[in-house]
Write a protein that holds these residues in place. Structure first.
Motif, PDB file in Angstrom:
ATOM      1  N   ILE A  12     -10.414   2.420  -2.152  1.00 52.46           N
ATOM      2  CA  ILE A  12     -11.527   2.872  -1.004  1.00 52.46           C
ATOM      3  C   ILE A  12     -12.802   2.516  -1.374  1.00 52.46           C
ATOM      4  N   ALA A  59      -5.736  -5.335  -0.810  1.00 51.00           N
ATOM      5  CA  ALA A  59      -5.885  -4.034   0.010  1.00 51.00           C
ATOM      6  C   ALA A  59      -7.375  -3.633   0.229  1.00 51.00           C
ATOM      7  N   TRP A 113      -2.446   8.201  -5.234  1.00 54.76           N
ATOM      8  CA  TRP A 113      -3.981   8.588  -4.820  1.00 54.76           C
ATOM      9  C   TRP A 113      -4.832   7.946  -6.113  1.00 54.76           C
ATOM     10  N   GLN A 125      -4.633   5.281  -7.542  1.00 60.10           N
ATOM     11  CA  GLN A 125      -4.567   3.963  -7.222  1.00 60.10           C
ATOM     12  C   GLN A 125      -5.540   3.668  -6.029  1.00 60.10           C
ATOM     13  N   TRP A 126      -5.464   4.719  -4.994  1.00 57.64           N
ATOM     14  CA  TRP A 126      -6.127   4.592  -3.740  1.00 57.64           C
ATOM     15  C   TRP A 126      -7.517   4.770  -3.721  1.00 57.64           C
ATOM     16  N   TRP A 127      -8.108   5.808  -4.636  1.00 54.80           N
ATOM     17  CA  TRP A 127      -9.564   6.091  -4.467  1.00 54.80           C
ATOM     18  C   TRP A 127     -10.166   4.926  -4.900  1.00 54.80           C
ATOM     19  N   PRO A 139       0.974  -1.286   0.073  1.00 54.49           N
ATOM     20  CA  PRO A 139       0.174   0.202   0.109  1.00 54.49           C
ATOM     21  C   PRO A 139       0.954   1.118  -0.123  1.00 54.49           C
ATOM     22  N   PHE A 178       1.135   2.834  -3.360  1.00 54.66           N
ATOM     23  CA  PHE A 178      -0.025   3.107  -4.037  1.00 54.66           C
ATOM     24  C   PHE A 178      -0.171   4.556  -4.130  1.00 54.66           C
TER      25      PHE A 178
END
Length: 270
Positions: A62, A166, A55, A57-59, A50, A53
């Protein structure tokens, strides 16, 4: 074929066993344990990093975590109210809608009409109708459709199974307070926890690994066609394992939705 049958039966059997823990843990408690089990399995398989990663990739990760948890909670809550067969059938409308919405063929319009007729029959007004349970099943369908689209995005932006792992871990973390509250308000029994763990293993771990093996040897069309049988498997498991009998109209509705999906897949050129 054996792995596909095993995957489908494992998923529905896990849901049926998980429902046995509802009187003690409630649907939310069973789902919390299932999320923990799924996170452990996907963490071992995906081994996410993580910290690497971005942003971008993160959104979607989430959002996928939120959808994953909501999908399972709404489905198990629907199972608690309307039974396994009807809940899974309504949830199955999610991927069916995605399949039909992305096509402009006339046959798919006919499939949509057939599926809609099945849904109308399932949700027809009657004294014993549980509309909240049906609404939860439809919410699960919306979540499953969103899950498919988000998984596609995550898969393109993050290599391997890291994104799914993740998201699963994040979803499990979101359910930690739920698990604590449930444990404090309703002290869990060994039997109820065992049912919830079995739901996590049978409905998350086994199908995930079985589908990985299956998709290496079976064409996507054949896999999708078999997946359409899941509502029937759910109804049979509910009938045999939980004594949840369905009327002739309910069986006809499930059959109509399954036929709509099968017809769409069989007539597809890709």
């Amino acid at each position: 074929m054996g792995t596909m049958i095993g995957s489908g039966l494992s998923t529905q059997t896990g849901a049926a066993i998980g429902s046995l823990g509802f009187p003690v843990l409630g649907p939310e408690g069973v789902v919390a344990v299932r999320q923990y089990v799924a996170a452990l399995v996907l963490l071992a398989v995906g081994r996410p990093s993580p910290r690497s990663f971005t942003w971008r990739q993160w959104w979607p990760v989430i959002l996928l975590a939120l959808v994953f948890g909501t999908m399972n909670l709404s489905l198990y809550s629907a199972i608690d109210r309307v039974g396994l067969g009807l809940a899974v059938t309504l949830e199955f409308l999610g991927p069916l809608t995605i399949a039909l919405a992305t096509s402009r063929r006339r046959v798919d319009v006919c499939c949509a009409v057939i599926a809609a007729a099945g849904v109308v029959t399932l949700m027809r007004p009657r004294p014993s109708a549980d509309y909240l349970g049906m609404a939860l099943g439809l919410l699960a369908a919306v979540c499953w459709a969103s899950y498919i689209l988000l998984n596609h995005t995550v898969g393109r932006r993050i290599p391997g199974a890291q994104g799914a792992a993740a998201a699963s871990c994040l979803s499990a973390a979101m359910f930690l307070p739920v698990g604590v509250v449930v444990a404090l308000r309703h002290p869990p029994t060994a039997g109820a926890v065992a049912c919830a763990v079995a739901a996590g293993v049978l409905s998350s771990a086994v199908p995930y690994l079985a589908d990985l093996v299956t998709l290496r040897h079976v064409p996507a069309r054949a896999f999708g066609l078999f997946m359409s049988v899941n509502p029937v498997l759910a109804a049979l498991v509910g009938l045999i394992g939980l004594g949840q009998d369905l009327g002739a109209l309910e069986w006809a509705s499930i059959g109509a939705i399954v036929v709509a999906n099968a017809l769409s897949i069989l007539t597809s050129r890709t």
